[in-house]
Design a protein around this motif. Structure first.
Motif, PDB file in Angstrom:
ATOM      1  N   ARG A  29       0.859  -1.098  -0.011  1.00 29.89           N
ATOM      2  CA  ARG A  29      -0.005   0.022  -0.082  1.00 29.89           C
ATOM      3  C   ARG A  29       0.774   1.241  -0.014  1.00 29.89           C
ATOM      4  NH1 ARG A  29      -2.383   0.681   5.604  1.00 29.89           N
ATOM      5  NH2 ARG A  29      -0.229   1.352   5.645  1.00 29.89           N
ATOM      6  N   ASP A  30       1.998   1.127   0.891  1.00 27.96           N
ATOM      7  CA  ASP A  30       2.863   2.515   0.797  1.00 27.96           C
ATOM      8  C   ASP A  30       3.285   2.713  -0.378  1.00 27.96           C
ATOM      9  OD1 ASP A  30       1.888   2.793   3.559  1.00 27.96           O
ATOM     10  OD2 ASP A  30       3.959   2.200   4.541  1.00 27.96           O
ATOM     11  N   VAL A  31       4.029   1.805  -0.871  1.00 32.25           N
ATOM     12  CA  VAL A  31       4.761   1.953  -2.348  1.00 32.25           C
ATOM     13  C   VAL A  31       3.920   2.493  -3.167  1.00 32.25           C
ATOM     14  CG1 VAL A  31       6.194   1.085  -3.991  1.00 32.25           C
ATOM     15  CG2 VAL A  31       6.525   0.270  -1.689  1.00 32.25           C
ATOM     16  N   ALA A  32       2.494   1.918  -3.465  1.00 31.10           N
ATOM     17  CA  ALA A  32       1.809   2.291  -4.380  1.00 31.10           C
ATOM     18  C   ALA A  32       1.298   3.716  -4.160  1.00 31.10           C
ATOM     19  CB  ALA A  32       0.716   1.538  -4.549  1.00 31.10           C
ATOM     20  N   THR A  33       0.873   3.980  -2.775  1.00 31.83           N
ATOM     21  CA  THR A  33       0.317   5.208  -2.576  1.00 31.83           C
ATOM     22  C   THR A  33       1.306   6.414  -2.795  1.00 31.83           C
ATOM     23  OG1 THR A  33      -1.287   4.167  -1.098  1.00 31.83           O
ATOM     24  CG2 THR A  33      -0.713   6.612  -0.820  1.00 31.83           C
ATOM     25  N   ALA A  34       2.622   6.067  -2.516  1.00 38.33           N
ATOM     26  CA  ALA A  34       3.629   6.976  -2.708  1.00 38.33           C
ATOM     27  C   ALA A  34       3.850   7.281  -4.088  1.00 38.33           C
ATOM     28  CB  ALA A  34       5.158   6.600  -1.998  1.00 38.33           C
ATOM     29  N   GLN A  35       3.984   6.336  -4.932  1.00 39.86           N
ATOM     30  CA  GLN A  35       4.271   6.531  -6.259  1.00 39.86           C
ATOM     31  C   GLN A  35       3.299   7.226  -7.009  1.00 39.86           C
ATOM     32  OE1 GLN A  35       5.728   3.289  -8.703  1.00 39.86           O
ATOM     33  NE2 GLN A  35       4.155   3.940 -10.488  1.00 39.86           N
ATOM     34  N   ASN A  36       2.018   7.188  -6.634  1.00 36.57           N
ATOM     35  CA  ASN A  36       0.761   7.934  -7.170  1.00 36.57           C
ATOM     36  C   ASN A  36       0.550   9.240  -6.540  1.00 36.57           C
ATOM     37  OD1 ASN A  36      -0.096   5.771  -8.768  1.00 36.57           O
ATOM     38  ND2 ASN A  36      -1.632   4.872  -7.219  1.00 36.57           N
ATOM     39  N   GLU A  37       0.959   9.463  -5.508  1.00 36.02           N
ATOM     40  CA  GLU A  37       0.956  10.681  -4.929  1.00 36.02           C
ATOM     41  C   GLU A  37       2.110  11.649  -5.445  1.00 36.02           C
ATOM     42  OE1 GLU A  37       1.075  10.203  -0.665  1.00 36.02           O
ATOM     43  OE2 GLU A  37      -1.209   9.812  -0.678  1.00 36.02           O
ATOM     44  N   PHE A  38       3.276  10.817  -5.516  1.00 37.49           N
ATOM     45  CA  PHE A  38       4.494  11.648  -6.216  1.00 37.49           C
ATOM     46  C   PHE A  38       4.074  12.087  -7.360  1.00 37.49           C
ATOM     47  CE2 PHE A  38       8.677  11.566  -7.967  1.00 37.49           C
ATOM     48  CZ  PHE A  38       9.359  12.676  -7.082  1.00 37.49           C
ATOM     49  N   LEU A  39       3.700  11.393  -8.375  1.00 39.18           N
ATOM     50  CA  LEU A  39       3.302  11.390  -9.910  1.00 39.18           C
ATOM     51  C   LEU A  39       2.448  12.527 -10.288  1.00 39.18           C
ATOM     52  CD1 LEU A  39       3.781   8.247 -11.582  1.00 39.18           C
ATOM     53  CD2 LEU A  39       5.439   9.791 -11.317  1.00 39.18           C
ATOM     54  N   SER A  40       1.497  12.721  -8.990  1.00 46.07           N
ATOM     55  CA  SER A  40       0.187  13.549  -9.039  1.00 46.07           C
ATOM     56  C   SER A  40       0.868  14.843  -8.553  1.00 46.07           C
ATOM     57  CB  SER A  40      -0.923  12.925  -8.211  1.00 46.07           C
ATOM     58  OG  SER A  40      -1.856  14.185  -8.136  1.00 46.07           O
ATOM     59  N   ALA A  41       1.678  15.185  -7.843  1.00 45.17           N
ATOM     60  CA  ALA A  41       2.387  16.080  -7.000  1.00 45.17           C
ATOM     61  C   ALA A  41       3.357  16.851  -7.939  1.00 45.17           C
ATOM     62  CB  ALA A  41       2.817  15.877  -5.669  1.00 45.17           C
ATOM     63  N   ILE A  42       4.095  16.327  -9.019  1.00 45.00           N
ATOM     64  CA  ILE A  42       4.945  16.947  -9.596  1.00 45.00           C
ATOM     65  C   ILE A  42       4.280  17.664 -10.835  1.00 45.00           C
ATOM     66  CG2 ILE A  42       6.905  15.359  -9.010  1.00 45.00           C
ATOM     67  CD1 ILE A  42       6.594  13.996 -11.638  1.00 45.00           C
ATOM     68  N   GLY A  43       3.164  17.321 -11.007  1.00 43.46           N
ATOM     69  CA  GLY A  43       2.287  18.190 -11.875  1.00 43.46           C
ATOM     70  C   GLY A  43       2.677  18.233 -13.450  1.00 43.46           C
ATOM     71  N   ILE A  44       3.428  17.152 -13.856  1.00 47.12           N
ATOM     72  CA  ILE A  44       3.747  17.300 -15.172  1.00 47.12           C
ATOM     73  C   ILE A  44       2.808  16.216 -16.263  1.00 47.12           C
ATOM     74  CG2 ILE A  44       6.111  18.227 -14.800  1.00 47.12           C
ATOM     75  CD1 ILE A  44       6.964  15.337 -15.440  1.00 47.12           C
ATOM     76  N   PHE A  45       2.408  15.507 -15.508  1.00 46.49           N
ATOM     77  CA  PHE A  45       1.582  14.111 -16.137  1.00 46.49           C
ATOM     78  C   PHE A  45       0.244  14.552 -16.399  1.00 46.49           C
ATOM     79  CE2 PHE A  45       5.175  12.075 -14.364  1.00 46.49           C
ATOM     80  CZ  PHE A  45       5.830  11.165 -15.122  1.00 46.49           C
ATOM     81  N   ARG A  46      -0.195  13.973 -17.680  1.00 48.88           N
ATOM     82  CA  ARG A  46      -1.727  14.242 -17.682  1.00 48.88           C
ATOM     83  C   ARG A  46      -2.489  13.056 -17.016  1.00 48.88           C
ATOM     84  NH1 ARG A  46      -1.324  14.125 -23.902  1.00 48.88           N
ATOM     85  NH2 ARG A  46       0.480  12.964 -23.487  1.00 48.88           N
ATOM     86  N   LYS A  47      -3.857  13.246 -17.041  1.00 45.67           N
ATOM     87  CA  LYS A  47      -4.600  12.236 -16.504  1.00 45.67           C
ATOM     88  C   LYS A  47      -4.762  11.138 -17.214  1.00 45.67           C
ATOM     89  CE  LYS A  47      -9.426  11.720 -14.393  1.00 45.67           C
ATOM     90  NZ  LYS A  47     -10.672  12.489 -14.063  1.00 45.67           N
ATOM     91  N   GLY A  48      -4.515   9.857 -16.791  1.00 48.84           N
ATOM     92  CA  GLY A  48      -4.552   8.668 -17.514  1.00 48.84           C
ATOM     93  C   GLY A  48      -5.893   8.230 -17.329  1.00 48.84           C
ATOM     94  N   PRO A  49      -6.177   7.000 -18.124  1.00 50.44           N
ATOM     95  CA  PRO A  49      -7.393   6.121 -17.873  1.00 50.44           C
ATOM     96  C   PRO A  49      -8.013   5.860 -16.249  1.00 50.44           C
ATOM     97  CG  PRO A  49      -5.673   4.555 -18.558  1.00 50.44           C
ATOM     98  CD  PRO A  49      -5.023   6.097 -18.232  1.00 50.44           C
ATOM     99  N   LYS A  50      -9.072   5.952 -16.259  1.00 46.45           N
ATOM    100  CA  LYS A  50      -9.758   5.596 -15.119  1.00 46.45           C
ATOM    101  C   LYS A  50      -9.893   4.176 -14.988  1.00 46.45           C
ATOM    102  CE  LYS A  50     -14.104   6.699 -12.301  1.00 46.45           C
ATOM    103  NZ  LYS A  50     -15.245   7.008 -12.212  1.00 46.45           N
ATOM    104  N   ILE A  51      -9.554   3.717 -13.666  1.00 44.88           N
ATOM    105  CA  ILE A  51      -9.860   1.996 -13.490  1.00 44.88           C
ATOM    106  C   ILE A  51     -11.173   1.787 -12.553  1.00 44.88           C
ATOM    107  CG2 ILE A  51      -8.477  -0.036 -12.783  1.00 44.88           C
ATOM    108  CD1 ILE A  51      -7.095   1.700 -15.008  1.00 44.88           C
ATOM    109  N   GLU A  52     -12.109   1.313 -13.212  1.00 43.03           N
ATOM    110  CA  GLU A  52     -13.091   0.925 -12.700  1.00 43.03           C
ATOM    111  C   GLU A  52     -13.302   0.012 -11.690  1.00 43.03           C
ATOM    112  OE1 GLU A  52     -15.842   2.839 -13.225  1.00 43.03           O
ATOM    113  OE2 GLU A  52     -15.278   3.995 -15.039  1.00 43.03           O
ATOM    114  N   GLY A  53     -13.849   0.356 -10.504  1.00 45.71           N
ATOM    115  CA  GLY A  53     -13.992  -0.595  -9.172  1.00 45.71           C
ATOM    116  C   GLY A  53     -12.606  -0.757  -8.512  1.00 45.71           C
ATOM    117  N   HIS A  54     -11.689   0.136  -8.675  1.00 46.93           N
ATOM    118  CA  HIS A  54     -10.354   0.028  -7.954  1.00 46.93           C
ATOM    119  C   HIS A  54      -9.869   1.359  -7.482  1.00 46.93           C
ATOM    120  CE1 HIS A  54      -9.858  -4.435  -8.899  1.00 46.93           C
ATOM    121  NE2 HIS A  54     -10.531  -3.867 -10.133  1.00 46.93           N
TER     122      HIS A  54
END
Length: 202
Positions: free
Chosen positions: A114-139
């Motif tokens: 959980r910590d590694v996945a959350t840290a990666q996602n929060e990090f990529l979101s925070a740096i602000g250079i990536f566009r929104k990717g596809p939505k993953i239904e139910g997860h």
């Protein structure tokens, strides 16, 4: 013959490898080699850590080093990975084709995954250079990010991360711009569904 071999491999797979989507899932075939390991492999903890770091190579250097340090603090017990290729048979120029590499890493605990996945996602979101990717239904814990739009760049990439129990799930997609985000979202959703419901892997 190749298809029969792939189906036998999928049927015989156990553990992490048994949780990966089979190649016959909705027309997906073997993708490009993942380093020296081919398109389908299961690795030890040490090999897994080295490969996880290699999978971050497309990220900006400073961001990559921070994620590598985070990985060093978490022990990996093993890894299974598989690459896929998806192409519309009617698209003779392969403009909508893309390849996907999926990596399943078993961590020491659910908290680590959980910590590694959350840290990666929060990090990529925070740096602000990536566009929104596809939505993953139910997860709800799964997030995907699309690489920045650069005028002279012909390829797009999508990075997705999620967790289920003590398993860290990563998916990396590459293809000609613009990527079919809907198809990518469906693929990642199916993969996560399979992990959440081990009965589907029997």
């Amino acid at each position: 013959m190749a298809g029969d071999k792939a189906e036998k491999t999928d049927a015989a797979a156990t553990g992490l490898a048994g949780l990966l989507l089979p190649y016959d899932e909705k027309g997906y075939t073997r993708g490009p080699d993942l380093g020296e390991f081919g398109s389908d492999a299961e690795l030890s903890g040490r090999q897994a850590t080295a490969l996880r770091k290699e999978s971050l190579k497309d990220l900006p250097r400073s961001e990559r080093r921070k994620l590598e340090k985070a990985l060093d603090k978490r022990s990996l017990k093993g890894m299974a990975m598989r690459s896929y290729y998806n192409a519309d048979p009617y698209d003779i120029h392969h403009k909508t084709a893309f390849s996907v590499s999926v990596v399943l890493a078993r961590m020491e605990s659910r908290d680590d995954a959980r910590d590694v996945a959350t840290a990666q996602n929060e990090f990529l979101s925070a740096i602000g250079i990536f566009r929104k990717g596809p939505k993953i239904e139910g997860h709800k814990n799964a997030k995907c990010f699309l690489t920045p739009k650069v005028d002279d760049e012909k390829l797009d990439r999508v990075f997705c991360a999620a967790y289920s129990g003590d398993v860290l799930i990563s998916a990396t997609v590459s293809g000609l711009r613009p990527l079919d985000l809907n198809s990518i979202g469906i693929f990642v959703t199916r993969q996560l569904d399979r992990i959440d419901d081990p009965g589907k892997a029997v």
